[in-house]
Write an enzyme that holds these catalytic residues in place. Structure first.
Site, short mmCIF file in Angstrom:
data_model
loop_
_atom_site.label_atom_id
_atom_site.label_comp_id
_atom_site.label_asym_id
_atom_site.label_seq_id
_atom_site.Cartn_x
_atom_site.Cartn_y
_atom_site.Cartn_z
N SER A 51 0.83 -1.20 0.00
CA SER A 51 0.00 0.00 0.00
C SER A 51 0.87 1.26 0.00
CB SER A 51 -0.91 0.03 1.23
OG SER A 51 -1.66 -1.15 1.32
N1 SAH Z 1 -1.02 -4.73 4.15
C1 SAH Z 1 -0.27 -4.97 2.94
C2 SAH Z 1 -1.07 -4.64 1.69
C3 SAH Z 1 -1.34 -5.90 1.00
S1 SAH Z 1 -2.27 -5.92 -0.47
C4 SAH Z 1 1.06 -4.31 2.96
O1 SAH Z 1 1.41 -3.62 3.95
O2 SAH Z 1 1.83 -4.51 2.02
C5 SAH Z 1 -3.56 -7.01 0.08
C6 SAH Z 1 -3.17 -8.44 0.36
O3 SAH Z 1 -4.35 -9.10 0.79
C7 SAH Z 1 -2.65 -9.26 -0.83
O4 SAH Z 1 -1.40 -9.81 -0.52
C8 SAH Z 1 -3.72 -10.33 -1.03
O5 SAH Z 1 -3.18 -11.57 -1.46
C9 SAH Z 1 -4.30 -10.43 0.38
N2 SAH Z 1 -5.65 -10.99 0.48
C10 SAH Z 1 -6.72 -10.82 -0.34
N3 SAH Z 1 -7.78 -11.49 0.14
C11 SAH Z 1 -7.40 -12.09 1.30
C12 SAH Z 1 -8.05 -12.93 2.26
N4 SAH Z 1 -9.34 -13.29 2.16
N5 SAH Z 1 -7.33 -13.36 3.33
C13 SAH Z 1 -6.03 -13.01 3.48
N6 SAH Z 1 -5.35 -12.24 2.58
C14 SAH Z 1 -6.03 -11.78 1.52
#
Ligand code: SAH
Length: 202
Positions: A51
């Site tokens: 993000s």
């Molecule tokens: N918080 C992260 C942003 C990640 S982007 C950071 O600091 O980099 C969102 C992430 O959520 C992705 O890696 C995606 O694979 C994951 N994601 C999507 N749906 C999900 C679910 N149901 N459970 C766990 N992870 C999920």
């Protein structure tokens, strides 16, 4: 990066300190390190992103965390948000659904020796019943609805932050609070996150 966050209205000193301490360049791909402190989201592979710093700062500020709180993060991704929360003294439970991202980030977080982060692979829309309840829950991917299990796993007095909305670009960041079992909801404005995929997701 921190100066620009201040300029954009991030005022929580604990958030700014944590973001000045966690080395964001270690959470992005080597070829993108030169851009690590620009205010932009960056690809981390497998169609996912780390993000944008402003969004991490804003969400962390809106989450109203204190040292020692148990925080559930849904969507570990790069691990940066989890590292920021851990550096603020939270006990972080973070769930990632994609095996490759889980493995990559698990290695990184171990190498960094950050304490207080428990990483799990699975569908975070189901929460983590074994570790519940949580003082705070932060969902860093956007889904169509508020997953019921997350509300159930929220502690009394707890806060849940989640982007919700129809695809493609109509997500709103919502903040829910549980008080005496009753859930109140605030709309904190527009948001753009990758898809929350799962039982209570897309
Ligand atoms: N918080 C992260 C942003 C990640 S982007 C950071 O600091 O980099 C969102 C992430 O959520 C992705 O890696 C995606 O694979 C994951 N994601 C999507 N749906 C999900 C679910 N149901 N459970 C766990 N992870 C999920």
């Amino acid at each position: 990066m921190v100066a620009s966050l201040k300029g954009r209205g991030i005022s929580d000193a604990a958030v700014l300190t944590a973001m000045s301490q966690v080395p964001r360049h270690l959470f992005v791909q080597e070829a993108l390190r030169a851009q690590a402190y620009e205010d932009t989201s960056l690809p981390i592979g497998y169609g996912q992103t780390i993000s944008q710093p402003y969004s991490v700062a804003l969400m962390t500020q809106m989450l109203e965390v204190c040292k020692g709180m148990r925080v559930l993060e849904v969507g570990t991704g790069s691990g940066y948000q989890a590292a920021v929360l851990a550096s603020m003294g939270c006990i972080v439970f973070t769930v990632e659904r994609l095996r490759e991202i889980y493995q990559m980030t698990n290695i990184l977080l171990r190498q960094l020796g950050l304490r207080g982060i428990h990483m799990h692979r699975g569908d975070g829309t189901l929460g983590m019943p074994g570790a519940a309840p949580f003082d705070r829950i932060i969902v860093t991917a956007g889904g169509p609805e508020i997953p019921r299990p997350l509300l159930d796993q929220l502690e009394e007095g707890g806060v849940l932050l989640i982007p919700v909305g129809e695809r493609p670009r109509s997500q709103r960041l919502l903040r829910l609070r549980k008080k005496q079992g009753h859930i109140s909801r605030e709309d904190l404005g527009p948001a753009i996150f990758v898809d929350l995929v799962g039982n209570y997701g897309w």
